[in-house]
Design a protein around this motif. Structure first.
Motif, PDB file in Angstrom:
ATOM      1  N   ALA A 292       0.834  -1.208   0.000  1.00 50.68           N
ATOM      2  CA  ALA A 292       0.000   0.000   0.000  1.00 50.68           C
ATOM      3  C   ALA A 292       0.869   1.259   0.000  1.00 50.68           C
ATOM      4  O   ALA A 292       0.601   2.214  -0.742  1.00 50.68           O
ATOM      5  CB  ALA A 292      -0.925  -0.008   1.212  1.00 50.68           C
TER       6      ALA A 292
ATOM      7  N   ASP B 120     -16.274   2.496   3.728  1.00 49.95           N
ATOM      8  CA  ASP B 120     -16.273   1.608   2.555  1.00 49.95           C
ATOM      9  C   ASP B 120     -17.669   1.097   2.230  1.00 49.95           C
ATOM     10  O   ASP B 120     -18.067   1.050   1.059  1.00 49.95           O
ATOM     11  CB  ASP B 120     -15.276   0.459   2.742  1.00 49.95           C
TER      12      ASP B 120
ATOM     13  N   GLU C  21      -4.116   6.302  -0.264  1.00 52.62           N
ATOM     14  CA  GLU C  21      -4.335   4.935  -0.748  1.00 52.62           C
ATOM     15  C   GLU C  21      -5.738   4.442  -0.427  1.00 52.62           C
ATOM     16  O   GLU C  21      -6.461   3.951  -1.304  1.00 52.62           O
ATOM     17  CB  GLU C  21      -3.287   3.996  -0.136  1.00 52.62           C
ATOM     18  N   GLU C  22      -6.146   4.601   0.814  1.00 50.83           N
ATOM     19  CA  GLU C  22      -7.449   4.069   1.227  1.00 50.83           C
ATOM     20  C   GLU C  22      -8.616   4.809   0.576  1.00 50.83           C
ATOM     21  O   GLU C  22      -9.597   4.183   0.162  1.00 50.83           O
ATOM     22  CB  GLU C  22      -7.582   4.136   2.750  1.00 50.83           C
TER      23      GLU C  22
ATOM     24  N   ARG D 274      -8.425   3.184  -3.260  1.00 50.68           N
ATOM     25  CA  ARG D 274      -9.335   2.063  -3.038  1.00 50.68           C
ATOM     26  C   ARG D 274     -10.803   2.478  -3.045  1.00 50.68           C
ATOM     27  O   ARG D 274     -11.638   1.834  -3.692  1.00 50.68           O
ATOM     28  CB  ARG D 274      -8.995   1.365  -1.733  1.00 50.68           C
TER      29      ARG D 274
ATOM     30  N   ASP E 192     -11.857   3.337  -6.593  1.00 52.65           N
ATOM     31  CA  ASP E 192     -12.062   2.159  -7.434  1.00 52.65           C
ATOM     32  C   ASP E 192     -13.350   1.428  -7.065  1.00 52.65           C
ATOM     33  O   ASP E 192     -14.108   0.999  -7.939  1.00 52.65           O
ATOM     34  CB  ASP E 192     -10.864   1.211  -7.308  1.00 52.65           C
ATOM     35  N   ASP E 193     -13.607   1.298  -5.760  1.00 53.58           N
ATOM     36  CA  ASP E 193     -14.831   0.621  -5.318  1.00 53.58           C
ATOM     37  C   ASP E 193     -16.071   1.398  -5.745  1.00 53.58           C
ATOM     38  O   ASP E 193     -17.079   0.803  -6.170  1.00 53.58           O
ATOM     39  CB  ASP E 193     -14.822   0.460  -3.796  1.00 53.58           C
TER      40      ASP E 193
END
Length: 343
Positions: free
Chosen positions: A60, A264, A294-295, A299, A302-303
């Motif tokens: 990461a 998330d 990064e998170e 991420r 992308d989610d």
């Protein structure tokens, strides 16, 4: 003589498992981060987590690492240099984990003759795993190494008007050309038990729909209340309608009940609710780091798109924003002149 110590979270020395492992060990073995008895903490961290996590975390970090080094360290150094130029006092920078350490920062000040230190945790909201651990470690080091020093602690500044103004202006600038459907305020998560442990009333914090909005002495140390209050004030400053923003918590560990709703999970639901253009701000951090770059910026983006989202904007942290630098320098100047706690 007076001086200032700015303290941020920290970073591994490099994005390799070899350097990530000792960093994670220092971080996760902190009793204010994983607040269980030492033997259980050691079993959990050194017997389980550190078997796999260093390699995963190193990967990461590799995604976000800059040529100059860790983004958090580089951005903190840039901010530090700007602040130092605005005051006659010595200003040092330290990290709670990794280097430069708090002891190194205090030594730098001591070498310049400083005996009166403004200890400045760079966290807007108070939490055991951020503000408190900095204050406790700094005091332990002071007693052992620098008994001649005196500390003045900067309290949580989550609701201070000049901070709110700087944060709101930074967000406004970032989203000016982004026609967002929704603005998400994503804060770092903590276990619910941390909220109860920092409740000075021992009875107020119920972690429900009302306790954070009901006046209480508990709010001085309540991370959850302070996150909601930062959001409320920024939204008020920006004039954002109630149906265009929400608040979530990120970066939870498994096995415990953490603050909800989870970033998330909520981000993945949004496209089905008609939210196709999402902007995310992370006000628990003043410097971009693994959790934001990064998170969230990778991420979560992308989610969001995998679940039907179209456009995603990760709003940068305050970093070395000039208005934010002026705010920090202003608080330092107030302390220098008035000899009272700043902010």
């Amino acid at each position: 003589m007076k001086g200032v110590l700015l303290v941020n979270l920290g970073s591994p020395a490099s994005p390799t498992p070899k350097d990530v492992k000792p960093y994670l060990d220092e971080f996760l073995m902190d009793k204010y981060v994983i607040d269980v008895p030492f033997l259980l903490r050691a079993l959990l961290v050194r017997g389980i987590i550190l078997r796999k996590r260093p390699k995963e975390s190193a990967h990461a970090y590799q995604q976000i690492w800059w040529d100059e080094g860790s983004p958090l360290i580089v951005l903190s150094e840039r901010m530090h240099k700007k602040v130092a130029k605005k005051t006659e006092m010595p200003v040092a920078l330290a990290m709670r984990y990794g280097k430069p350490s708090i002891e190194q920062g205090l030594q730098e000040l001591a070498d310049k003759g400083v005996t009166d230190v403004l200890l400045f945790p760079l966290y807007p909201q108070y939490a055991m795993a951020s503000t408190l651990t900095i204050l406790v470690q700094a005091e332990e080091i002071r007693k052992k190494k620098f008994p001649q020093m005196k500390f003045t602690d900067v309290p949580a500044f989550y609701n201070k008007p000049d901070y709110i103004k700087a944060l709101a202006n930074s967000i406004k600038s970032s989203i000016a050309n982004f026609d967002y459907d929704h603005l998400l305020f994503s804060y770092h998560g903590i276990p619910e038990r941390h909220i109860r442990k920092t409740d000075v009333t021992k009875s107020h914090c119920k972690i429900n729909d009302t306790c954070c909005s009901t006046p209480s002495a508990a709010h001085k140390f309540c991370y959850r209340h302070q996150c909601y209050e930062t959001t409320r004030l920024v939204v008020e400053e920006l004039g954002i309608p109630e149906d265009k923003y929400s608040l979530t918590f990120q970066s939870r560990l498994s096995g415990d009940k953490w603050l909800e709703p989870y970033t998330d999970i909520e981000v993945n639901k949004m496209p089905n609710k008609g939210i196709k253009k999402l902007a995310v701000v992370t006000p628990a951090f003043v410097s971009d780091c693994l959790e934001t770059l990064e998170e969230i910026a990778m991420r979560a983006r992308d989610d969001f798109k995998e679940h039907g989202g179209e456009e995603f904007l990760a709003v940068p942290c305050l970093n070395d924003n000039d208005e934010w630098v002026d705010v920090v320098a202003g608080w330092i100047s107030e302390w220098e002149k008035a000899e009272i706690p700043v902010a």
